[in-house]
Design a protein around this motif. Structure first.
Motif, PDB file in Angstrom:
ATOM      1  N   PRO A 204      11.203  -0.515   2.405  1.00 48.16           N
ATOM      2  CA  PRO A 204      10.616   0.427   1.447  1.00 48.16           C
ATOM      3  C   PRO A 204       9.343  -0.135   0.832  1.00 48.16           C
ATOM      4  CG  PRO A 204      12.587  -0.594   0.540  1.00 48.16           C
ATOM      5  CD  PRO A 204      12.523  -0.992   1.974  1.00 48.16           C
ATOM      6  N   PHE A 205       8.379   0.758   0.581  1.00 52.61           N
ATOM      7  CA  PHE A 205       7.227   0.385  -0.233  1.00 52.61           C
ATOM      8  C   PHE A 205       7.063   1.421  -1.327  1.00 52.61           C
ATOM      9  CE2 PHE A 205       5.219   2.827   3.264  1.00 52.61           C
ATOM     10  CZ  PHE A 205       4.396   3.708   2.577  1.00 52.61           C
ATOM     11  N   ASN A 206       6.371   1.026  -2.387  1.00 54.93           N
ATOM     12  CA  ASN A 206       6.341   1.858  -3.590  1.00 54.93           C
ATOM     13  C   ASN A 206       4.964   2.452  -3.823  1.00 54.93           C
ATOM     14  OD1 ASN A 206       4.735  -0.126  -5.080  1.00 54.93           O
ATOM     15  ND2 ASN A 206       6.608  -1.347  -5.162  1.00 54.93           N
ATOM     16  N   SER A 207       4.801   3.059  -5.000  1.00 57.18           N
ATOM     17  CA  SER A 207       3.521   3.686  -5.364  1.00 57.18           C
ATOM     18  C   SER A 207       2.841   2.918  -6.489  1.00 57.18           C
ATOM     19  CB  SER A 207       3.770   5.133  -5.816  1.00 57.18           C
ATOM     20  OG  SER A 207       4.639   5.149  -6.938  1.00 57.18           O
ATOM     21  N   GLN A 208       3.187   1.633  -6.650  1.00 51.20           N
ATOM     22  CA  GLN A 208       2.728   0.878  -7.809  1.00 51.20           C
ATOM     23  C   GLN A 208       1.499   0.010  -7.550  1.00 51.20           C
ATOM     24  OE1 GLN A 208       5.980  -1.227  -9.638  1.00 51.20           O
ATOM     25  NE2 GLN A 208       7.326   0.547  -9.574  1.00 51.20           N
ATOM     26  N   ASN A 209       1.201  -0.240  -6.286  1.00 49.48           N
ATOM     27  CA  ASN A 209       0.025  -1.075  -5.960  1.00 49.48           C
ATOM     28  C   ASN A 209      -0.258  -0.886  -4.484  1.00 49.48           C
ATOM     29  OD1 ASN A 209      -2.010  -2.987  -5.903  1.00 49.48           O
ATOM     30  ND2 ASN A 209      -0.644  -4.749  -5.995  1.00 49.48           N
ATOM     31  N   MET A 230      13.635   7.667  -6.476  1.00 45.62           N
ATOM     32  CA  MET A 230      13.576   7.683  -5.015  1.00 45.62           C
ATOM     33  C   MET A 230      12.337   8.371  -4.477  1.00 45.62           C
ATOM     34  SD  MET A 230      16.015   5.975  -3.580  1.00 45.62           S
ATOM     35  CE  MET A 230      15.779   4.775  -4.891  1.00 45.62           C
ATOM     36  N   THR A 231      11.544   9.031  -5.314  1.00 45.57           N
ATOM     37  CA  THR A 231      10.443   9.830  -4.774  1.00 45.57           C
ATOM     38  C   THR A 231       9.475   8.993  -3.946  1.00 45.57           C
ATOM     39  OG1 THR A 231       8.633  11.339  -5.320  1.00 45.57           O
ATOM     40  CG2 THR A 231       9.170   9.683  -6.973  1.00 45.57           C
ATOM     41  N   ASP A 232       9.037   7.837  -4.456  1.00 43.93           N
ATOM     42  CA  ASP A 232       8.091   7.034  -3.674  1.00 43.93           C
ATOM     43  C   ASP A 232       8.785   6.266  -2.555  1.00 43.93           C
ATOM     44  OD1 ASP A 232       9.332   5.397  -5.583  1.00 43.93           O
ATOM     45  OD2 ASP A 232       7.593   4.105  -5.843  1.00 43.93           O
ATOM     46  N   ILE A 233      10.073   5.959  -2.734  1.00 44.54           N
ATOM     47  CA  ILE A 233      10.808   5.240  -1.691  1.00 44.54           C
ATOM     48  C   ILE A 233      11.027   6.139  -0.482  1.00 44.54           C
ATOM     49  CG2 ILE A 233      12.965   4.066  -1.133  1.00 44.54           C
ATOM     50  CD1 ILE A 233      11.037   2.580  -3.121  1.00 44.54           C
ATOM     51  N   TRP A 234      11.493   7.362  -0.725  1.00 45.19           N
ATOM     52  CA  TRP A 234      11.696   8.260   0.411  1.00 45.19           C
ATOM     53  C   TRP A 234      10.371   8.668   1.036  1.00 45.19           C
ATOM     54  CZ3 TRP A 234      16.216  11.547  -2.052  1.00 45.19           C
ATOM     55  CH2 TRP A 234      17.365  10.744  -2.068  1.00 45.19           C
ATOM     56  N   ARG A 235       9.328   8.787   0.222  1.00 41.57           N
ATOM     57  CA  ARG A 235       7.995   8.980   0.810  1.00 41.57           C
ATOM     58  C   ARG A 235       7.676   7.850   1.771  1.00 41.57           C
ATOM     59  NH1 ARG A 235       2.360   8.176  -2.519  1.00 41.57           N
ATOM     60  NH2 ARG A 235       3.189   6.056  -2.651  1.00 41.57           N
ATOM     61  N   SER A 236       7.992   6.615   1.377  1.00 45.55           N
ATOM     62  CA  SER A 236       7.646   5.476   2.224  1.00 45.55           C
ATOM     63  C   SER A 236       8.385   5.522   3.556  1.00 45.55           C
ATOM     64  CB  SER A 236       7.921   4.151   1.500  1.00 45.55           C
ATOM     65  OG  SER A 236       9.277   3.756   1.540  1.00 45.55           O
ATOM     66  N   PHE A 237       9.621   6.020   3.550  1.00 42.48           N
ATOM     67  CA  PHE A 237      10.368   6.114   4.806  1.00 42.48           C
ATOM     68  C   PHE A 237       9.730   7.149   5.738  1.00 42.48           C
ATOM     69  CE2 PHE A 237      14.498   4.804   2.429  1.00 42.48           C
ATOM     70  CZ  PHE A 237      14.040   3.509   2.340  1.00 42.48           C
ATOM     71  N   VAL A 238       9.353   8.301   5.171  1.00 38.67           N
ATOM     72  CA  VAL A 238       8.670   9.319   5.975  1.00 38.67           C
ATOM     73  C   VAL A 238       7.353   8.763   6.512  1.00 38.67           C
ATOM     74  CG1 VAL A 238       7.532  11.575   5.882  1.00 38.67           C
ATOM     75  CG2 VAL A 238       9.770  11.245   4.786  1.00 38.67           C
ATOM     76  N   ALA A 239       6.603   8.090   5.650  1.00 40.77           N
ATOM     77  CA  ALA A 239       5.318   7.528   6.077  1.00 40.77           C
ATOM     78  C   ALA A 239       5.497   6.502   7.191  1.00 40.77           C
ATOM     79  CB  ALA A 239       4.608   6.892   4.881  1.00 40.77           C
ATOM     80  N   ARG A 284      17.075   6.741   7.148  1.00 40.38           N
ATOM     81  CA  ARG A 284      16.341   6.059   8.223  1.00 40.38           C
ATOM     82  C   ARG A 284      16.799   6.561   9.584  1.00 40.38           C
ATOM     83  NH1 ARG A 284      17.328   2.959  12.038  1.00 40.38           N
ATOM     84  NH2 ARG A 284      19.494   2.795  11.343  1.00 40.38           N
ATOM     85  N   ALA A 285      18.114   6.673   9.783  1.00 37.93           N
ATOM     86  CA  ALA A 285      18.633   7.126  11.071  1.00 37.93           C
ATOM     87  C   ALA A 285      18.186   8.558  11.365  1.00 37.93           C
ATOM     88  CB  ALA A 285      20.153   7.020  11.077  1.00 37.93           C
ATOM     89  N   LEU A 303       5.208  15.914   9.028  1.00 38.21           N
ATOM     90  CA  LEU A 303       5.740  15.887   7.664  1.00 38.21           C
ATOM     91  C   LEU A 303       6.773  16.991   7.468  1.00 38.21           C
ATOM     92  CD1 LEU A 303       2.556  15.189   5.512  1.00 38.21           C
ATOM     93  CD2 LEU A 303       4.641  13.824   5.491  1.00 38.21           C
ATOM     94  N   ARG A 304       6.463  18.176   7.949  1.00 36.52           N
ATOM     95  CA  ARG A 304       7.415  19.280   7.796  1.00 36.52           C
ATOM     96  C   ARG A 304       8.729  18.954   8.497  1.00 36.52           C
ATOM     97  NH1 ARG A 304       2.446  22.229   8.818  1.00 36.52           N
ATOM     98  NH2 ARG A 304       1.801  23.357   6.937  1.00 36.52           N
ATOM     99  N   ARG A 305       8.648  18.377   9.689  1.00 32.72           N
ATOM    100  CA  ARG A 305       9.879  18.031  10.418  1.00 32.72           C
ATOM    101  C   ARG A 305      10.694  16.994   9.648  1.00 32.72           C
ATOM    102  NH1 ARG A 305       6.178  17.567  14.963  1.00 32.72           N
ATOM    103  NH2 ARG A 305       6.222  19.475  16.212  1.00 32.72           N
ATOM    104  N   CYS A 306      10.009  15.991   9.125  1.00 33.84           N
ATOM    105  CA  CYS A 306      10.725  14.921   8.423  1.00 33.84           C
ATOM    106  C   CYS A 306      11.369  15.431   7.143  1.00 33.84           C
ATOM    107  CB  CYS A 306       9.766  13.767   8.128  1.00 33.84           C
ATOM    108  SG  CYS A 306       9.285  12.804   9.591  1.00 33.84           S
ATOM    109  N   TYR A 307      10.633  16.219   6.366  1.00 32.66           N
ATOM    110  CA  TYR A 307      11.221  16.715   5.123  1.00 32.66           C
ATOM    111  C   TYR A 307      12.281  17.769   5.384  1.00 32.66           C
ATOM    112  CZ  TYR A 307       8.411  13.830   2.123  1.00 32.66           C
ATOM    113  OH  TYR A 307       7.891  12.735   1.486  1.00 32.66           O
ATOM    114  N   ARG A 308      12.143  18.519   6.454  1.00 32.72           N
ATOM    115  CA  ARG A 308      13.221  19.423   6.840  1.00 32.72           C
ATOM    116  C   ARG A 308      14.485  18.629   7.142  1.00 32.72           C
ATOM    117  NH1 ARG A 308      15.429  24.008   6.075  1.00 32.72           N
ATOM    118  NH2 ARG A 308      13.441  25.100   6.414  1.00 32.72           N
TER     119      ARG A 308
END
Length: 344
Positions: A204-209, A230-239, A284-285, A303-308
């Motif tokens: 995971p990476f965050n939105s802090q730096n 979890m908002t920035d953590i789950w973003r990091s997984f999608v990214a 992740r899986a 992005l749409r596929r991942c968030y779906r």
């Protein structure tokens, strides 16, 4: 032409020492500094060198997302990204209002680097390469904290493309509530190491730096219909899933900020992190099982596929998909406006 850099922060506080330091540093470096307010932000917020966007100003930005996004949520930071992109930012660096920047925070950054590069290592506790202490980043599955890892000296070196770069934070780094309740702080990290995670390696990476180059701007999107922690953590997984399809690596580098953490209720943080403790491995899986294709033009559909996939898992609520569509539509307009302004 020098890189045009925008620094983005969201805050509900009056100017903090960190914000004052950011404003001074941005003025000296020639960076743009945008602070995105929320409903609890001071109505009279003012800081020399900082552009403050109240909720009302965000509503007048021309972005549909600004009116659709819930208030009292960290995801309003997305509006700042859109404003910076529309105005031609060639690098976006995000941080928080309790991070004191060091000089290196304002230094020039390189996107392609020769560094220690990992692939196919699964969950990887990157903090373990920067510290001899037992420490792990917020969002790392607890089962992976003590997983075996290859010694740093034995890691391969490679020149890799890193359009997303995570800087660490000293003193009060981004760890989860379990760490804060049980283990010692402050902690500091090594400054002589850099590690890039490629396809098949997850952390995971965050939105802090965190720094972002234009190819990766769509991946800035912070989901709103999920836990705040979890908002920035789950973003990091999608990214990471989409970055891997493009052959990109995520760089983790030496600390360039020192965090003096705002007051938090640690048990509330713990409760907000429970969805991550319970579901991050399954997320992740699911993302690895989601079809994504390479190429910048494919990122919106990816992005749409991942968030779906995350909505189908019931970890993010269905209204997220409408909000994501608004973000992507606004992003397309912002990027077109930036290109038109560049031509002029």
């Amino acid at each position: 032409m020098p890189v045009r850099t925008a620094v983005i922060v969201t805050s509900i506080n009056p100017p903090t020492p960190s914000l004052h330091a950011l404003a001074r540093g941005c003025r000296a470096a020639g960076f743009r500094f945008l602070l995105i307010g929320d409903t609890k932000s001071p109505a009279d917020f003012a800081l020399d060198g900082c552009e403050f966007l109240s909720v009302a100003a965000q509503h007048e930005s021309g972005f549909a997302f600004a009116r659709l996004c819930p208030t009292a949520h960290y995801a309003r930071k997305n509006v700042g990204y859109l404003v910076a992109i529309r105005d031609g930012a060639q690098l976006i660096v995000e941080t928080d209002d309790d991070n004191l920047p060091r000089d290196a925070f304002f230094a020039a950054r390189e996107r392609k680097l020769e560094v220690k590069a990992l692939r196919n290592t699964g969950w990887t506790n990157v903090y373990g390469y920067f510290s001899d202490a037992l420490i792990w980043p917020r969002g790392l599955p607890l089962a992976a904290v003590n997983a075996p890892r290859t010694p740093y000296v034995a890691l391969p070196r490679a020149t890799v493309d890193c359009p997303i770069q995570q800087g660490l934070a000293d003193a009060n780094p981004d760890v989860d509530a379990i760490y804060r309740l049980l283990l010692p702080l402050p902690q500091s990290f090594r400054v002589d190491r850099r590690i890039a995670l490629g396809p098949g390696s997850w952390c995971p990476f965050n939105s802090q730096n965190t720094a972002w180059w234009p190819d990766a701007y769509a991946l800035l999107y912070l989901p709103a219909y999920c836990s705040f922690r979890m908002t920035d953590i789950w973003r990091s997984f999608v990214a990471q899933r989409i970055a891997a399809a493009n052959g990109w690596h995520i760089l983790f580098h030496e600390p360039t900020v020192r965090q003096e953490r705002n007051d938090h209720d640690l048990m509330r943080d713990f409760a907000d992190e429970v969805p991550g403790y319970m579901h991050n491995e399954a997320i992740r899986a699911a993302l690895e099982a989601t079809t994504v294709v390479p190429g910048a033009n494919a990122i919106p559909d990816n992005l749409r596929r991942c968030y779906r996939a995350l909505v189908d898992m019931d970890v993010i609520a269905p209204p997220e998909l409408r909000l994501l569509d608004a973000w992507l539509a606004d992003l397309a307009v912002a990027q077109a406006d930036a290109r038109a302004e560049h031509v002029r």
